[in-house]
Design an enzyme around this catalytic site. Structure first.
Site, mmCIF file in Angstrom:
data_model
loop_
_atom_site.group_PDB
_atom_site.id
_atom_site.type_symbol
_atom_site.label_atom_id
_atom_site.label_comp_id
_atom_site.label_asym_id
_atom_site.label_seq_id
_atom_site.Cartn_x
_atom_site.Cartn_y
_atom_site.Cartn_z
ATOM 1 N N ALA A 11 6.520 -1.952 -2.938
ATOM 2 C CA ALA A 11 7.700 -1.316 -2.366
ATOM 3 C C ALA A 11 8.328 -0.280 -3.302
ATOM 4 O O ALA A 11 9.195 0.483 -2.890
ATOM 5 C CB ALA A 11 8.736 -2.374 -2.001
ATOM 6 N N SER A 12 7.887 -0.246 -4.564
ATOM 7 C CA SER A 12 8.471 0.717 -5.510
ATOM 8 C C SER A 12 7.445 1.620 -6.180
ATOM 9 O O SER A 12 7.795 2.676 -6.675
ATOM 10 C CB SER A 12 9.270 -0.017 -6.591
ATOM 11 O OG SER A 12 8.460 -0.968 -7.257
ATOM 12 N N SER A 13 6.165 1.235 -6.213
ATOM 13 C CA SER A 13 5.141 2.092 -6.807
ATOM 14 C C SER A 13 3.775 1.710 -6.266
ATOM 15 O O SER A 13 3.582 0.611 -5.743
ATOM 16 C CB SER A 13 5.155 1.998 -8.336
ATOM 17 O OG SER A 13 4.760 0.711 -8.773
ATOM 18 N N GLY A 14 2.835 2.657 -6.408
ATOM 19 C CA GLY A 14 1.473 2.412 -5.951
ATOM 20 C C GLY A 14 0.477 2.769 -7.029
ATOM 21 O O GLY A 14 0.783 3.540 -7.948
ATOM 22 N N ARG A 15 -0.720 2.199 -6.916
ATOM 23 C CA ARG A 15 -1.748 2.482 -7.909
ATOM 24 C C ARG A 15 -3.132 2.384 -7.281
ATOM 25 O O ARG A 15 -3.324 1.648 -6.302
ATOM 26 C CB ARG A 15 -1.652 1.517 -9.091
ATOM 27 C CG ARG A 15 -1.828 0.075 -8.710
ATOM 28 C CD ARG A 15 -1.135 -0.882 -9.623
ATOM 29 N NE ARG A 15 0.293 -0.674 -9.621
ATOM 30 C CZ ARG A 15 1.118 -1.137 -8.673
ATOM 31 N NH1 ARG A 15 0.634 -1.804 -7.649
ATOM 32 N NH2 ARG A 15 2.403 -0.911 -8.757
ATOM 33 N N HIS A 229 -1.715 -7.641 3.240
ATOM 34 C CA HIS A 229 -0.404 -7.958 2.683
ATOM 35 C C HIS A 229 -0.609 -8.203 1.198
ATOM 36 O O HIS A 229 -1.459 -9.009 0.804
ATOM 37 C CB HIS A 229 0.202 -9.181 3.355
ATOM 38 C CG HIS A 229 1.601 -9.449 2.905
ATOM 39 N ND1 HIS A 229 2.110 -10.721 2.751
ATOM 40 C CD2 HIS A 229 2.604 -8.611 2.559
ATOM 41 C CE1 HIS A 229 3.364 -10.655 2.339
ATOM 42 N NE2 HIS A 229 3.683 -9.382 2.200
ATOM 43 N N ASP A 230 0.161 -7.527 0.365
ATOM 44 C CA ASP A 230 -0.107 -7.578 -1.076
ATOM 45 C C ASP A 230 -0.076 -8.996 -1.633
ATOM 46 O O ASP A 230 -0.871 -9.342 -2.518
ATOM 47 C CB ASP A 230 0.827 -6.653 -1.858
ATOM 48 C CG ASP A 230 2.303 -6.815 -1.509
ATOM 49 O OD1 ASP A 230 2.666 -7.787 -0.818
ATOM 50 O OD2 ASP A 230 3.101 -5.946 -1.933
ATOM 51 N N THR A 251 8.258 -6.875 -7.191
ATOM 52 C CA THR A 251 9.553 -6.523 -6.596
ATOM 53 C C THR A 251 10.173 -7.759 -5.954
ATOM 54 O O THR A 251 11.375 -8.005 -6.071
ATOM 55 C CB THR A 251 9.377 -5.404 -5.557
ATOM 56 O OG1 THR A 251 8.825 -4.244 -6.205
ATOM 57 C CG2 THR A 251 10.711 -5.039 -4.929
ATOM 58 N N ASN A 288 10.232 -16.502 -0.204
ATOM 59 C CA ASN A 288 10.487 -15.170 -0.749
ATOM 60 C C ASN A 288 11.782 -15.185 -1.549
ATOM 61 O O ASN A 288 12.833 -15.588 -1.030
ATOM 62 C CB ASN A 288 10.635 -14.144 0.380
ATOM 63 C CG ASN A 288 9.315 -13.803 1.025
ATOM 64 O OD1 ASN A 288 8.377 -13.393 0.352
ATOM 65 N ND2 ASN A 288 9.224 -13.976 2.332
#
Length: 452
Positions: A11-15, A229-230, A251, A288
Site C-alpha cells: 500500500a506504500s511501495s512496490g518492488r 493477496h500479498d 504496512t 489485521n
C-alpha cells in the site's frame, strides 16, 4: 538460468524482484522499486493506476535491459481495492483507496440489508468498514456500478494491462467479503441481497495457474496468478507448523495461523478474526492490525528527517510509554499521525519519543492479545511466532513481541511476500513441486534470527 519475476506492491511501495534457483537455494535480486501512487483528488483518496501500470512495465523493461528475461511473471498487492471496467474494457475512475472515508457513512444502512452475523457465517471475513463489499455498495448507490461490466481486484487489473486477459484470482477475492468460505466461489445470495449483478465477476482462478502471454515487450514471458493477496504470498513462504503463528509485518501486521478449514464460530466473529484464502485452498485465520503504517505516517510527518532506525533508537531510550489501540479509526488516514496519537492519549505535550515508544509497546501488546485469542478460539497451544516481511527487521518490536507473548520468536525472511510469489511460479513451472517442498526450499535458502 531460469528467472521468475515477482512484482510485489504494498500500500506504500512496490518492488520487482527476480528469483531463481542456484545450487539448491532460492536467490532473490531486487531490480526495481517505486512509491507514491496514492493521492487525493477532489477530497477522495485514490490510486494513481496509470502510474502503477507505468511502474510495473518499467520494472519489467528493466529485466530486458539486464538481459535477465523472466520465464514467468506474477503480481501481488494489498487486498480489498479494485478497478471497474465498462463494456469496452475502459476504466471507470477513480479507483478509490480503502483508506478513503466514503464507506463510513453507509454502515448503518448496509447492516439493515445484511447483518455481520449473516456475512460472517458465509464468508468468515472480518468486519472492517473498508471491505470491498462496502465499497461496491457505495459504487452502487452512486450509479457507477450501472456502467460496469468487469470487476478486477488490483493485481487482476494490473495483469489485465499486461496480457489483455480478464481473470479473478481466489486469494485476493476472499478479502472482498463476497466469497463463500465453504464453496470457495462468489456467493450469489449475498450479491442478490445487496443488489450487485453476478455478471461482474469471473470464475475464480487459483494460484499457480496461467493468465496469459505478456504483451508489448520485445521478449516472451507468461503472466500467472501468484497468491495475489500479498499476505497470502507471505504466508505461502512461512513454515510455522500446526501450532505456530505468523506475523506478516508490513504496512499492516497480519497475525494468525494456517488452517485446513475456515473457523466460522461466533467467538471468531466477535474477536474479529478473518478467514482469508491461501495457496492450495488453505485458510489464513488471522487478525489485521495496523502495523508499520503508524511508523510510516509519523516519519512522513517528520519529512523523513529520521530513519526508521533513528525512530527505533529514540523509543528504546525512552522510559515512558502509554497504550493506544492501533486499530482505532483515528489512525486509518489522519492528516498528522503524531498529533492523532497525542489526541487519542489526551496529552498534546507528549514528546516524540513517548509517542513512538507508545506505538511500539501497543503493537506488541496487541500481538500478545491476538495470540491468546488464537489459542482460545482454535484450541491450539501456540509454541512459536515467525515474524516475516519488512517489519521483521525491527529488532525492538521483535523483542517486545517475545516479551509480551512469552513465545519463541523468530524473524525472517524479510522478503517473504516476494518469496511466496516466486515459489508459486516455481510450482507453476514444475508440477511436481508441492507447497511442502517449496517451503522446505525457502527454509534452506534464507536465514532466520532467534529473537531474545
Amino acid at each position: 538460468m531460469t528467472y521468475h519475476l515477482a512484482i510485489d506492491i504494498g500500500a506504500s511501495s512496490g518492488r520487482h524482484i527476480l528469483g531463481y534457483v542456484e545450487n539448491g537455494r532460492l536467490r532473490l535480486e531486487e531490480i526495481y522499486r517505486f512509491e507514491d501512487y496514492l493521492s487525493e483528488s477532489g477530497g477522495t483518496l485514490v490510486w494513481d493506476i496509470e502510474k502503477l501500470v507505468s511502474e510495473v512495465k518499467a520494472g519489467i523493461a528493466k529485466c530486458g535491459e539486464l538481459g535477465k528475461i523472466p520465464a514467468t511473471i506474477a503480481i501481488d498487492t494489498w487486498g480489498v481495492d479494485y478497478v471497474l471496467l465498462d463494456k469496452n474494457k475502459k476504466e471507470l475512475l477513480p479507483a478509490v483507496s480503502y483508506r478513503d472515508s466514503r464507506t463510513a457513512s453507509i454502515q448503518e444502512e448496509f447492516s439493515k440489508i445484511i447483518t455481520q452475523s449473516e456475512l460472517y457465517a458465509k464468508t468468515g471475513i472480518q468486519k472492517a468498514e473498508f471491505n470491498s463489499i462496502y465499497q461496491l455498495y457505495c459504487d452502487k448507490k452512486s450509479g457507477k456500478l450501472d456502467r460496469a461490466k468487469y470487476f478486477l481486484m488490483m493485481p487482476d487489473y494490473l495483469s489485465f494491462r499486461l496480457t489483455g486477459e480478464i481473470s479473478n484470482e481466489y486469494t485476493n477475492a476472499t478479502t472482498t467479503n463476497l466469497v463463500n468460505a465453504k464453496t470457495k466461489k462468489w456467493d450469489g445470495e449475498i450479491l442478490d441481497k445487496i443488489g450487485i449483478k453476478s455478471e461482474l465477476f469471473s470464475d475464480l482462478s487459483v494460484p499457480c495457474t496461467e493468465i496469459g502471454a505478456l504483451k508489448g515487450f520485445p521478449f516472451e514471458s507468461t503472466v500467472i496468478h501468484a497468491p495475489s493477496h500479498d499476505t497470502a504470498s507471505a504466508v505461502a513462504a512461512c513454515s510455522v507448523g500446526d501450532c505456530g503463528v505468523y506475523i506478516s509485518s508490513g504496512t499492516w501486521s497480519l497475525i494468525g495461523t494456517e488452517n485446513a478449514a475456515p473457523v466460522l464460530c461466533e467467538e471468531a466473529m466477535r474477536a474479529n478474526f478473518t478467514n482469508e484464502g491461501g495457496i492450495d485452498y488453505r485458510f489464513r485465520f488471522l487478525k489485521n492490525i495496523m502495523g508499520m503504517w503508524l511508523f510510516q505516517s509519523i516519519r512522513r510527518n517528520l519529512n523523513k528527517r529520521y530513519s526508521y532506525d533513528d525512530m527505533m533508537r529514540l523509543a528504546m531510550n525512552c522510559k515512558t510509554h502509554m497504550e493506544i489501540d492501533p486499530n482505532s479509526p483515528a489512525f486509518l488516514a489522519p492528516e498528522n499521525m503524531t498529533e492523532a496519537i497525542k489526541a487519542y492519549l489526551g496529552d498534546s505535550s507528549l514528546g516524540l519519543d513517548v509517542v513512538i515508544n507508545s506505538v511500539y509497546h501497543s503493537l506488541a501488546k496487541t500481538y500478545a492479545r491476538a495470540v491468546k485469542e488464537i489459542e482460545e478460539i482454535s484450541g491450539k497451544t501456540v509454541d512459536s511466532i515467525n515474524i516475516v516481511g519488512g517489519g521483521s527487521k525491527d529488532s525492538y518490536l521483535n523483542s517486545l513481541t517475545a516479551k509480551y507473548t512469552g513465545k519463541r520468536v523468530t524473524a525472517g525472511p524479510v522478503e517473504a511476500t516476494a518469496t511466496g510469489n516466486i515459489i508459486s511460479q516455481l510450482m507453476f513451472s514444475d508440477k511436481s513441486l508441492t507447497l511442502e517442498k517449496a517451503r522446505e526450499l525457502v527454509k534452506n535458502s534464507f536465514d532466520t534470527t532467534e529473537v531474545k
